[in-house]
Design a protein around this motif. Structure first.
Motif, PDB file in Angstrom:
ATOM      1  N   VAL A   1       0.997  -1.311  -0.073  1.00  0.00           N
ATOM      2  CA  VAL A   1       0.234  -0.198   0.201  1.00  0.00           C
ATOM      3  C   VAL A   1       0.937   1.260   0.228  1.00  0.00           C
ATOM      4  N   SER A   2       1.999   1.323   0.881  1.00  0.00           N
ATOM      5  CA  SER A   2       2.802   2.432   0.926  1.00  0.00           C
ATOM      6  C   SER A   2       3.441   2.847  -0.549  1.00  0.00           C
ATOM      7  N   GLN A   3       3.618   1.629  -1.279  1.00  0.00           N
ATOM      8  CA  GLN A   3       4.199   1.816  -2.554  1.00  0.00           C
ATOM      9  C   GLN A   3       3.360   2.364  -3.496  1.00  0.00           C
ATOM     10  N   ILE A   4       2.343   1.825  -3.352  1.00  0.00           N
ATOM     11  CA  ILE A   4       1.156   2.285  -4.361  1.00  0.00           C
ATOM     12  C   ILE A   4       0.834   3.949  -4.288  1.00  0.00           C
ATOM     13  N   MET A   5       0.855   4.030  -3.221  1.00  0.00           N
ATOM     14  CA  MET A   5       0.443   5.588  -2.501  1.00  0.00           C
ATOM     15  C   MET A   5       1.680   6.387  -2.982  1.00  0.00           C
TER      16      MET A   5
ATOM     17  N   ASP B   1       1.874 -14.175  -1.881  1.00  0.00           N
ATOM     18  CA  ASP B   1       1.896 -15.433  -1.583  1.00  0.00           C
ATOM     19  C   ASP B   1       3.213 -15.882  -0.455  1.00  0.00           C
ATOM     20  N   ARG B   2       2.875 -15.780   0.670  1.00  0.00           N
ATOM     21  CA  ARG B   2       3.931 -15.805   1.710  1.00  0.00           C
ATOM     22  C   ARG B   2       4.391 -17.193   1.710  1.00  0.00           C
ATOM     23  N   GLY B   3       3.539 -18.189   1.747  1.00  0.00           N
ATOM     24  CA  GLY B   3       3.835 -19.765   1.563  1.00  0.00           C
ATOM     25  C   GLY B   3       4.808 -20.147   0.608  1.00  0.00           C
ATOM     26  N   LYS B   4       4.765 -19.323  -0.611  1.00  0.00           N
ATOM     27  CA  LYS B   4       5.710 -19.622  -1.830  1.00  0.00           C
ATOM     28  C   LYS B   4       6.852 -18.632  -2.028  1.00  0.00           C
ATOM     29  N   SER B   5       6.772 -17.709  -1.271  1.00  0.00           N
ATOM     30  CA  SER B   5       7.738 -16.674  -1.040  1.00  0.00           C
ATOM     31  C   SER B   5       7.862 -15.975  -2.494  1.00  0.00           C
ATOM     32  N   ALA B   6       6.465 -15.651  -2.919  1.00  0.00           N
ATOM     33  CA  ALA B   6       6.503 -14.916  -4.397  1.00  0.00           C
ATOM     34  C   ALA B   6       5.302 -14.145  -4.560  1.00  0.00           C
ATOM     35  N   LEU B   7       5.294 -13.242  -5.456  1.00  0.00           N
ATOM     36  CA  LEU B   7       4.430 -12.313  -5.755  1.00  0.00           C
ATOM     37  C   LEU B   7       3.674 -12.632  -7.182  1.00  0.00           C
TER      38      LEU B   7
ATOM     39  N   GLY C   1      11.898 -10.446  -2.723  1.00  0.00           N
ATOM     40  CA  GLY C   1      13.292 -10.150  -2.936  1.00  0.00           C
ATOM     41  C   GLY C   1      13.639  -9.445  -4.305  1.00  0.00           C
ATOM     42  N   LYS C   2      12.761  -9.572  -5.279  1.00  0.00           N
ATOM     43  CA  LYS C   2      12.886  -9.106  -6.512  1.00  0.00           C
ATOM     44  C   LYS C   2      11.654  -8.370  -6.978  1.00  0.00           C
ATOM     45  N   SER C   3      11.851  -7.378  -7.945  1.00  0.00           N
ATOM     46  CA  SER C   3      10.735  -6.343  -7.978  1.00  0.00           C
ATOM     47  C   SER C   3       9.874  -7.006  -9.141  1.00  0.00           C
ATOM     48  N   LEU C   4       8.859  -6.414  -8.909  1.00  0.00           N
ATOM     49  CA  LEU C   4       7.430  -6.900  -9.823  1.00  0.00           C
ATOM     50  C   LEU C   4       6.775  -5.726 -10.541  1.00  0.00           C
ATOM     51  N   PRO C   5       6.892  -5.590 -12.003  1.00  0.00           N
ATOM     52  CA  PRO C   5       6.316  -4.573 -12.526  1.00  0.00           C
ATOM     53  C   PRO C   5       5.099  -4.454 -12.528  1.00  0.00           C
ATOM     54  N   LEU C   6       4.392  -3.269 -12.371  1.00  0.00           N
ATOM     55  CA  LEU C   6       2.883  -3.152 -12.137  1.00  0.00           C
ATOM     56  C   LEU C   6       2.721  -2.243 -13.329  1.00  0.00           C
TER      57      LEU C   6
ATOM     58  N   SER D   1       2.207   1.859 -12.954  1.00  0.00           N
ATOM     59  CA  SER D   1       3.138   2.277 -13.949  1.00  0.00           C
ATOM     60  C   SER D   1       4.509   2.359 -12.991  1.00  0.00           C
ATOM     61  N   PHE D   2       4.964   1.258 -12.128  1.00  0.00           N
ATOM     62  CA  PHE D   2       6.188   1.062 -11.651  1.00  0.00           C
ATOM     63  C   PHE D   2       6.478  -0.199 -11.252  1.00  0.00           C
ATOM     64  N   ASP D   3       7.652  -0.346 -10.667  1.00  0.00           N
ATOM     65  CA  ASP D   3       8.164  -1.677 -10.203  1.00  0.00           C
ATOM     66  C   ASP D   3       7.955  -1.747  -8.632  1.00  0.00           C
ATOM     67  N   LEU D   4       7.294  -2.779  -8.169  1.00  0.00           N
ATOM     68  CA  LEU D   4       6.906  -3.004  -6.820  1.00  0.00           C
ATOM     69  C   LEU D   4       8.145  -3.641  -6.030  1.00  0.00           C
ATOM     70  N   GLU D   5       8.833  -3.126  -5.192  1.00  0.00           N
ATOM     71  CA  GLU D   5      10.062  -3.534  -4.603  1.00  0.00           C
ATOM     72  C   GLU D   5       9.630  -4.307  -3.542  1.00  0.00           C
ATOM     73  N   THR D   6      10.051  -5.723  -3.391  1.00  0.00           N
ATOM     74  CA  THR D   6       9.684  -6.453  -2.398  1.00  0.00           C
ATOM     75  C   THR D   6      10.875  -7.217  -1.284  1.00  0.00           C
ATOM     76  N   ILE D   7      11.950  -6.323  -1.504  1.00  0.00           N
ATOM     77  CA  ILE D   7      13.186  -6.726  -0.642  1.00  0.00           C
ATOM     78  C   ILE D   7      12.680  -6.981   0.554  1.00  0.00           C
TER      79      ILE D   7
END
Length: 193
Positions: A56-60, A148-154, A174-179, A184-190
C-alpha cells in the motif's frame, strides 16, 4: 485468510445470501461468501500486515495516477458457485482517486472502477490462490496482486476473461515486480518477509 468457522448452509440461494448478510462477527473477524461457502476469518498476523503495508505505501507513493486504497472493503460481485453473488473482502481494494469510488459506498459495493485488488496469504492460501482469483476475474477486475507468503512470491494476474485471468507475472520475494498502468512502477519486495 484462515477459515475459522463454517456456518450451517441454507440450501436455497436467496436464503443463503440473506443468512450471510445477517451474520454478526466478533470485532476484527470478517465474513465472506465465496463460491457458495460462508467463511469467517480471524484478525491477521503481524507479517501479513507488514506485507500489506509495504504494498500500500508503494502504491500511494509511486503510482503514475493518484490512487485511493481501502483495506478490507467488501465487494459484491457476479454469481459464482451456488450463490447469487459472491461477497468478498480483499485485503486491499485500489481505485483511481478521481473516480471517488469509496465515497459514500455501502458496506458491500460493486467492483466497477476497481483497478486492482490485493491479497496476502495466511494459513489457508488456496482460497486466495484459486477461489478469490476466480471471483475477481469474473468481476472483470483488471489486476489481482497475490502476495503468496507460503511460496515466497508475488503474482500479478491480468487480462480477466471468464472465470480466470489469461496472463500472470510472478517474481520471488526479494525481486521487483512490474505493475502496469495505471500504476506504472516496479513494486519492490526486498523487505516483505
Amino acid at each position: 485468510m484462515t477459515a475459522m468457522a463454517h456456518a450451517p448452509m441454507p440450501t436455497d440461494e436467496e436464503t443463503l445470501l440473506d443468512y450471510f448478510l445477517a451474520l454478526e462477527t466478533p470485532t476484527g473477524f470478517r465474513a465472506e461468501l465465496i463460491e457458495g461457502e460462508i467463511v469467517v476469518t480471524p484478525p491477521t498476523d503481524g507479517t501479513h500486515e507488514h506485507c500489506f503495508s509495504r504494498v500500500v505505501s508503494q502504491i500511494m507513493r509511486k503510482s503514475a495516477v493518484d490512487m485511493d486504497v481501502s483495506g478490507y472493503k467488501g465487494l459484491a460481485m457476479p454469481r459464482g458457485g451456488r450463490c447469487p453473488r459472491n461477497h468478498v473482502i480483499p485485503d486491499a481494494t485500489i481505485a483511481p482517486s478521481e473516480i471517488r469510488l469509496f465515497q459514500g459506498a455501502e458496506p458491500w459495493m460493486p467492483s466497477d472502477g476497481v483497478a486492482m485488488v490485493v491479497e496476502v496469504t495466511s494459513s489457508n492460501p488456496e482460497r486466495d490462490r484459486k477461489a478469490k482469483r476466480h471471483c475477481y476475474a469474473r468481476a472483470g477486475i483488471p489486476l489481482y496482486l497475490l502476495v503468496d507468503r507460503g511460496k515466497s512470491a508475488l503474482t500479478l494476474f491480468s487480462e480477466p476473461s471468464g472465470d480466470d485471468y489469461e496472463a500472470h507475472n510472478t517474481a520471488p520475494i526479494g525481486k521487483s515486480l512490474p505493475l502496469p498502468a495505471p500504476f506504472s512502477f516496479d513494486l519492490e519486495t526486498i523487505d516483505f518477509l
